[in-house]
Design a protein around this motif. Structure first.
Motif, PDB file in Angstrom:
ATOM      1  N   VAL A  14       8.261 -19.767  -5.727  1.00 21.42           N
ATOM      2  CA  VAL A  14       7.872 -20.107  -4.356  1.00 21.42           C
ATOM      3  C   VAL A  14       7.023 -19.017  -3.718  1.00 21.42           C
ATOM      4  O   VAL A  14       6.046 -19.315  -3.007  1.00 21.42           O
ATOM      5  CB  VAL A  14       9.127 -20.379  -3.501  1.00 21.42           C
ATOM      6  N   THR A  15       7.391 -17.738  -3.964  1.00 23.23           N
ATOM      7  CA  THR A  15       6.683 -16.630  -3.299  1.00 23.23           C
ATOM      8  C   THR A  15       5.866 -15.762  -4.250  1.00 23.23           C
ATOM      9  O   THR A  15       5.175 -14.851  -3.805  1.00 23.23           O
ATOM     10  CB  THR A  15       7.692 -15.722  -2.564  1.00 23.23           C
ATOM     11  N   PRO A  36       2.845 -22.100   0.098  1.00 21.04           N
ATOM     12  CA  PRO A  36       4.065 -22.630   0.715  1.00 21.04           C
ATOM     13  C   PRO A  36       4.076 -22.324   2.200  1.00 21.04           C
ATOM     14  O   PRO A  36       3.402 -21.388   2.663  1.00 21.04           O
ATOM     15  CB  PRO A  36       5.178 -21.867  -0.015  1.00 21.04           C
ATOM     16  N   PRO A  37       4.842 -23.057   2.991  1.00 22.26           N
ATOM     17  CA  PRO A  37       4.976 -22.698   4.415  1.00 22.26           C
ATOM     18  C   PRO A  37       5.712 -21.363   4.549  1.00 22.26           C
ATOM     19  O   PRO A  37       6.556 -21.017   3.725  1.00 22.26           O
ATOM     20  CB  PRO A  37       5.794 -23.860   4.997  1.00 22.26           C
ATOM     21  N   ASP A  38       5.377 -20.641   5.590  1.00 21.23           N
ATOM     22  CA  ASP A  38       5.976 -19.313   5.760  1.00 21.23           C
ATOM     23  C   ASP A  38       7.488 -19.373   5.892  1.00 21.23           C
ATOM     24  O   ASP A  38       8.208 -18.501   5.360  1.00 21.23           O
ATOM     25  CB  ASP A  38       5.370 -18.624   6.991  1.00 21.23           C
ATOM     26  N   THR A  40       4.957  -9.595   2.312  1.00 20.62           N
ATOM     27  CA  THR A  40       3.898 -10.286   1.563  1.00 20.62           C
ATOM     28  C   THR A  40       3.578 -11.629   2.198  1.00 20.62           C
ATOM     29  O   THR A  40       2.401 -12.032   2.305  1.00 20.62           O
ATOM     30  CB  THR A  40       4.346 -10.484   0.103  1.00 20.62           C
ATOM     31  N   THR A  41       4.622 -12.319   2.624  1.00 23.37           N
ATOM     32  CA  THR A  41       4.388 -13.603   3.305  1.00 23.37           C
ATOM     33  C   THR A  41       3.688 -13.391   4.641  1.00 23.37           C
ATOM     34  O   THR A  41       2.820 -14.179   5.036  1.00 23.37           O
ATOM     35  CB  THR A  41       5.742 -14.315   3.513  1.00 23.37           C
ATOM     36  N   ALA A  42       4.068 -12.325   5.349  1.00 24.55           N
ATOM     37  CA  ALA A  42       3.491 -12.073   6.672  1.00 24.55           C
ATOM     38  C   ALA A  42       1.993 -11.800   6.598  1.00 24.55           C
ATOM     39  O   ALA A  42       1.238 -12.170   7.512  1.00 24.55           O
ATOM     40  CB  ALA A  42       4.214 -10.904   7.329  1.00 24.55           C
ATOM     41  N   ALA A  92      15.462  -4.035  -0.721  1.00 21.81           N
ATOM     42  CA  ALA A  92      14.251  -3.980  -1.550  1.00 21.81           C
ATOM     43  C   ALA A  92      13.667  -5.379  -1.750  1.00 21.81           C
ATOM     44  O   ALA A  92      12.440  -5.572  -1.708  1.00 21.81           O
ATOM     45  CB  ALA A  92      14.572  -3.334  -2.890  1.00 21.81           C
ATOM     46  N   VAL A  93      14.536  -6.364  -1.983  1.00 22.61           N
ATOM     47  CA  VAL A  93      14.048  -7.738  -2.154  1.00 22.61           C
ATOM     48  C   VAL A  93      13.359  -8.213  -0.879  1.00 22.61           C
ATOM     49  O   VAL A  93      12.276  -8.823  -0.914  1.00 22.61           O
ATOM     50  CB  VAL A  93      15.218  -8.665  -2.540  1.00 22.61           C
ATOM     51  N   LEU A  94      13.976  -7.945   0.266  1.00 20.35           N
ATOM     52  CA  LEU A  94      13.350  -8.334   1.524  1.00 20.35           C
ATOM     53  C   LEU A  94      12.018  -7.618   1.724  1.00 20.35           C
ATOM     54  O   LEU A  94      11.048  -8.202   2.231  1.00 20.35           O
ATOM     55  CB  LEU A  94      14.292  -8.019   2.693  1.00 20.35           C
ATOM     56  N   ALA A  95      11.952  -6.342   1.325  1.00 23.49           N
ATOM     57  CA  ALA A  95      10.718  -5.585   1.485  1.00 23.49           C
ATOM     58  C   ALA A  95       9.589  -6.128   0.630  1.00 23.49           C
ATOM     59  O   ALA A  95       8.402  -5.992   0.988  1.00 23.49           O
ATOM     60  CB  ALA A  95      10.977  -4.117   1.136  1.00 23.49           C
TER      61      ALA A  95
END
Length: 389
Positions: free
Chosen positions: A87-88, A51-53, A38-40, A30-33
């Motif tokens: 950061v995210t 921030p950098p990807d 979102t970064t992508a 879930a955290v990865l999802a």
């Protein structure tokens, strides 16, 4: 039985471990999802800018990995979720970390940590360009989604502790009940077998030393009767175990029969029996029967030539049972007593004392001034009748 319980516990623990691991893996997913996609798509941001990807992916992956160790220690998830929010701008890990902090651990400073996580959530939510940027709503969301889960986690932790204590108490009571049942069966087996075997050994000794062959059939019949009686009582006890019932209580008639059997085996017994058939609980009747049985068995083993007095009467609202004997006489009888004593295990008086105590009575046993021995007990008229000891 113990092996079965052990296997069952091991299976339960294995299932619990696998279930916990599955939950942790789902939380990590879930955290990865919430972080990687979102970064992508370019919706991630840091409090200081974009921030950098690679940094966002790295922080998201580390935060997801902390979900796998949240049950061991809460700090990796707490720190990683706070960094991830900064950061995210993803605040879901904060919610999971706050709940895990209190539901899996007993932290004294959980309120302070929860307030810090709440502040981090409020700041990240307030500066998020995709929200309403209203400080009041950001604070409300932070309190609702971070501090409240932490508070609920304390309740969950207390509930788990209470369930654990209840389970431990139930297991302890089950073990105590099993131990008491084993002790009860040991008493029943001892009283049943010892009484019959003592009479059989005594008759066998008499047969070997008898001078008149005409007496042998009668003595052999006595051995046979004792064996049949012992088998019948053991069969009754096994039937009780299989049907989960209680054995029938033995009253005054059974005590009189014990005395007749003892007299047939050569003992001199004076019986004073004055017990009502009604008014006594089954457990009290059974305790009276076993006390007289144990007393007569002791006389057969240790003083077969003695004069025995058996008394079962009511006195002052209590049942008074007493078996006393004079000192045995004669070398021949003492020889038989030594033979019979070798068949006993020495548990009779201890089991009898437990039996009397369980019905609320008091037992005394010891030598008499004339060199004999006496066993006496005072029992209440009634006791808890749920089982017959």
């Amino acid at each position: 039985m113990a092996h079965t319980e052990y296997v069952r516990d091991e299976h339960g623990e294995s299932v619990k471990r696998y279930r916990s691991l599955l939950v942790d893996l789902l939380l990590a997913a879930a955290v990865l999802a919430f972080t990687i996609p979102t970064t992508a798509i370019g919706h991630s941001y840091a409090l200081w800018g974009d921030p950098p990807d690679w940094l966002s992916h790295l922080v998201g992956a580390i935060t997801a990995a902390t979900m796998l160790v949240r049950r061991r220690t809460p700090w990796p998830a707490i720190i990683a979720s706070a960094v991830c929010a900064c950061v995210t701008a993803q605040t879901v890990p904060l919610i999971l970390a706050a709940f895990s902090m209190t539901s899996e651990h007993r932290m004294r400073s959980w309120k302070i940590v929860a307030l810090v996580l709440t502040a981090v959530y409020a700041v990240a939510d307030y500066v998020d360009p995709y929200t309403d940027e209203t400080l009041y709503l950001s604070v409300v969301r932070a309190l609702t989604l971070v501090y409240l889960p932490a508070l609920v986690g304390t309740w969950v932790c207390k509930y788990r502790g209470l369930v654990g204590e209840l389970r431990a108490g139930v297991r302890e009571r089950e073990e105590f009940a099993a131990s008491e049942e084993r002790r009860r069966l040991a008493r029943e087996l001892h009283d049943t077998v010892t009484h019959a075997v003592t009479g059989m050994v005594l008759n066998a000794g008499i047969i070997r030393d008898v001078e008149d062959p005409a007496e042998i059939p009668e003595l052999a019949a006595g051995i046979e009767d004792k064996g049949v009686q012992a088998l019948a009582e053991l069969r009754q006890l096994l039937t009780v175990l299989r049907r989960d019932e209680v054995p029938a209580a033995r009253g005054a008639d059974a005590i009189a029969r014990l005395v007749r059997d003892a007299e047939a085996a050569g003992l001199r017994v004076d019986l004073h029996l004055d017990l009502p058939e009604d008014g006594l609980s089954p457990r009290v009747k059974h305790a009276c029967y076993r006390l007289v049985q144990e007393g007569l068995s002791n006389v057969r083993k240790h003083a077969p030539g003695a004069l025995v007095q058996v008394s079962c009467v009511l006195d002052g609202g209590q049942v008074c049972v007493r078996v006393d004997n004079t000192a045995g006489e004669g070398y021949h009888t003492h020889t038989m007593a030594r033979r019979a004593a070798s068949a006993g295990g020495g548990y009779g008086l201890d089991g009898l004392r437990e039996r009397v105590t369980l019905v609320g009575g008091r037992l005394t046993a010891g030598p008499t001034p004339d060199g004999g021995f006496a066993i006496a007990a005072r029992l209440p008229l009634s006791a808890d009748d749920r089982s017959v000891e």
